[in-house]
Design an enzyme around this catalytic site. Structure first.
Site, short mmCIF file in Angstrom:
data_model
loop_
_atom_site.label_atom_id
_atom_site.label_comp_id
_atom_site.label_asym_id
_atom_site.label_seq_id
_atom_site.Cartn_x
_atom_site.Cartn_y
_atom_site.Cartn_z
N HIS A 225 15.93 -6.65 -2.48
CA HIS A 225 16.45 -5.64 -3.43
C HIS A 225 16.11 -6.12 -4.84
O HIS A 225 14.95 -6.16 -5.21
CB HIS A 225 17.94 -5.45 -3.16
CG HIS A 225 18.59 -4.30 -3.87
ND1 HIS A 225 17.92 -3.38 -4.63
CD2 HIS A 225 19.90 -3.90 -3.91
CE1 HIS A 225 18.76 -2.48 -5.11
NE2 HIS A 225 19.98 -2.78 -4.69
N HIS A 264 7.07 0.52 -1.58
CA HIS A 264 8.44 1.00 -1.79
C HIS A 264 8.90 1.79 -0.58
O HIS A 264 8.10 2.47 0.07
CB HIS A 264 8.50 1.89 -3.04
CG HIS A 264 9.89 2.07 -3.54
ND1 HIS A 264 10.71 3.07 -3.07
CD2 HIS A 264 10.62 1.36 -4.44
CE1 HIS A 264 11.88 2.96 -3.67
NE2 HIS A 264 11.85 1.94 -4.50
N ASP A 315 9.43 -3.55 -9.96
CA ASP A 315 9.50 -4.99 -10.20
C ASP A 315 8.16 -5.59 -10.62
O ASP A 315 8.13 -6.69 -11.17
CB ASP A 315 9.97 -5.70 -8.93
CG ASP A 315 11.40 -5.31 -8.59
OD1 ASP A 315 12.23 -5.35 -9.49
OD2 ASP A 315 11.66 -4.95 -7.43
N1 COA Z 1 2.34 -6.35 0.68
C1 COA Z 1 1.60 -6.31 1.80
N2 COA Z 1 1.88 -5.51 2.83
C2 COA Z 1 2.97 -4.72 2.72
C3 COA Z 1 3.78 -4.72 1.58
C4 COA Z 1 3.42 -5.59 0.54
N3 COA Z 1 4.15 -5.64 -0.57
N4 COA Z 1 4.78 -3.85 1.74
C5 COA Z 1 4.62 -3.33 2.94
N5 COA Z 1 3.53 -3.86 3.54
C6 COA Z 1 3.03 -3.56 4.86
C7 COA Z 1 3.91 -4.24 5.89
O1 COA Z 1 3.44 -5.54 6.17
C8 COA Z 1 3.76 -3.31 7.06
O2 COA Z 1 2.51 -3.54 7.67
P1 COA Z 1 2.32 -3.41 9.25
O3 COA Z 1 2.62 -1.96 9.55
O4 COA Z 1 0.91 -3.81 9.46
O5 COA Z 1 3.33 -4.34 9.85
C9 COA Z 1 3.72 -1.94 6.41
O6 COA Z 1 3.18 -2.16 5.10
C10 COA Z 1 5.09 -1.28 6.30
O7 COA Z 1 5.98 -2.22 5.71
P2 COA Z 1 7.57 -2.05 5.66
O8 COA Z 1 8.17 -3.26 5.04
O9 COA Z 1 8.07 -1.63 7.00
O10 COA Z 1 7.66 -0.79 4.71
P3 COA Z 1 8.89 -0.28 3.90
O11 COA Z 1 8.44 1.00 3.32
O12 COA Z 1 10.16 -0.31 4.64
O13 COA Z 1 8.96 -1.43 2.77
C11 COA Z 1 9.44 -2.64 0.86
C12 COA Z 1 9.34 -1.25 1.49
C13 COA Z 1 9.70 -2.46 -0.63
C14 COA Z 1 10.62 -3.43 1.48
C15 COA Z 1 8.14 -3.42 1.07
O14 COA Z 1 7.05 -2.70 0.56
C16 COA Z 1 8.19 -4.81 0.48
O15 COA Z 1 8.76 -5.73 1.09
N6 COA Z 1 7.61 -5.01 -0.75
C17 COA Z 1 7.63 -6.29 -1.38
C18 COA Z 1 9.03 -6.62 -1.93
C19 COA Z 1 9.36 -5.77 -3.14
O16 COA Z 1 8.57 -5.62 -4.05
N7 COA Z 1 10.60 -5.24 -3.15
C20 COA Z 1 11.10 -4.47 -4.26
C21 COA Z 1 11.28 -3.03 -3.87
S1 COA Z 1 11.71 -2.05 -5.29
#
Ligand code: COA
Length: 378
Positions: A225, A264, A315
């Site tokens: 988060h 996101h 972020d």
């Molecule tokens: N870098 C590389 N790959 C990413 C990624 C990232 N920042 N974010 C997602 N992916 C990939 C995942 O590895 C996954 O790949 P796969 O299908 O081959 O396993 C796919 O994209 C889906 O990821 P998932 O985490 O299930 O998607 P989500 O939509 O639920 O995730 C976040 C959203 C924000 C949690 C995720 O993008 C993330 O962890 N980002 C980095 C942390 C961050 O910046 N958080 C702040 C959010 S405001």
């Protein structure tokens, strides 16, 4: 042990509509964020953080006298009780600033005799204190842990100016203060994100606002988060140079590591907040004559768009913006709280106004009908 196969529960409550709210809305497909009907771009262009707080709490923009009155209330409440500052001086110097913020905010409850009231007037009074004092606590902690005197807040300054002033001991330049003010506007609300939902769950029990906000801070602290902004800067420092970006990103993706600040859960296109923060990261880089972090960030953004079709989130560019403002890395998440307190308290007031205890069900996947066996016979 039983496992959750073929569950009817939505993992992480994704897609579940858990409340009605007039405060903010995120359109992830089109990349539109609104607060009480106003587009975030319009607010970032023209408004101030204090005006946005009024908007979030009251559902409309203030008239000048209403804004003046709210500003006066904030400014007369900037100082936290001295007992709270004294308590913070007893904390270990290496305590995480989010843990300090959580503990100090929780203790503010002791010094507000009406802090458990849930009627609009008295809960708003507590919301004013919390919004005024979040930055005072965060800045004071940085002074205390570094062995410096705590800088008393200056009632002639805005919340944004005051935070930078109390952190550094000198007033910020006007352009930097304005950028920081817009950063606070951009982080103010984001619908039912994890910490805001937490504050609604706690206030839905009719617990007091200080407890609800304390729980929100705990939720915000997590790396999935509010903790991501600090990790973006750590990543940039680890990569070290523009030349190293391509290889580093290739490696990270090959090892299935996530690139911080990218992607996101709701936005499938550009996060509108990132548009502003990209601009500010560039402006701060030019101002400081140090383009390295901005250029590295731009390269990562380009690679992630090409390779994964993923965009930067709020972020990503806030990290280099704050870094170039000389703000310590582990204060980035407390700054998020300095802003998000406005959304949290808006949601808490909304919850109190039309309360229903939040009590979902779990899909039970454990055993049934077991017979109790006396301990000696197990
Ligand atoms: N870098 C590389 N790959 C990413 C990624 C990232 N920042 N974010 C997602 N992916 C990939 C995942 O590895 C996954 O790949 P796969 O299908 O081959 O396993 C796919 O994209 C889906 O990821 P998932 O985490 O299930 O998607 P989500 O939509 O639920 O995730 C976040 C959203 C924000 C949690 C995720 O993008 C993330 O962890 N980002 C980095 C942390 C961050 O910046 N958080 C702040 C959010 S405001």
């Amino acid at each position: 042990m039983a496992t959750a196969t073929e569950s009817t529960a939505a993992a992480g409550l994704r897609g579940v509509v858990a409340a009605q709210s007039a405060i903010g809305d995120v359109n992830g497909e089109e990349g539109i964020l609104i607060y009480q009907g106003y587009n975030i771009h319009d607010l970032a262009e023209h408004s101030t953080f204090e005006e946005v707080v009024y908007l979030l709490w009251n559902g409309r923009l203030p008239k000048q006298d209403e804004l003046d009155a709210l500003n006066a209330q904030f400014r007369s409440n900037y100082a936290v009780p001295s007992a709270v500052i004294d308590m913070m001086k007893t904390f270990p110097a290496d305590a995480d600033p989010m843990d300090v913020l959580r503990t100090a905010v929780s203790s503010l409850d002791f010094y507000d005799k009406e802090g458990h009231a849930t009627d609009r007037e008295r809960a708003t009074n507590a919301a004013i204190k919390l919004t005024a004092q979040m930055g005072t606590i965060a800045a004071a902690w940085d002074r205390i842990r570094n062995g410096n005197d705590v800088v008393a807040p200056d009632a002639s300054l805005s919340i944004a100016e005051n935070f930078l002033y109390m952190l550094r001991g000198e007033r910020p330049e006007a352009d930097e203060a304005r950028m920081f003010d817009v950063c606070l506007i951009l982080h103010a609300d984001h619908e039912l994100n994890a910490s805001t939902f937490t504050t609604r769950v706690v206030s839905g029990t009719l617990a007091g606002i200080y407890g609800a906000v304390t729980a929100g801070i705990a939720a915000l602290a997590g790396p999935l988060h509010g903790g991501a902004n600090t990790n973006v800067m750590k990543m940039l420092i680890e990569i070290g140079s523009l030349e190293a970006v391509d290889g580093w990103v290739d490696n990270a993706l090959a090892e299935k590591r996530k690139i911080m600040g990218i992607g996101h859960a709701v936005y499938k296109t550009e996060d509108p907040r990132a548009t502003w923060l990209r601009r500010y990261s560039r402006t701060m880089s030019e101002k400081k004559g140090d383009m390295k972090w901005f250029e590295m960030s731009q390269r990562i953004e380009k690679l992630m768009l090409e390779k994964k079709g993923m965009h930067p989130n709020v972020d990503f560019y806030s990290a280099s913006t704050y870094y170039l403002m000389n703000i310590p890395l582990d204060l980035y998440t407390p700054i998020f709280a300095v802003s998000r307190i406005s959304g949290w308290t808006g949601h808490i007031l909304e919850q109190y106004a039309n309360n229903k205890l939040i009590r979902p069900r779990a899909e039970y996947i454990g055993a049934r009908d077991l017979k109790y066996v006396p301990i000696a016979e197990r």
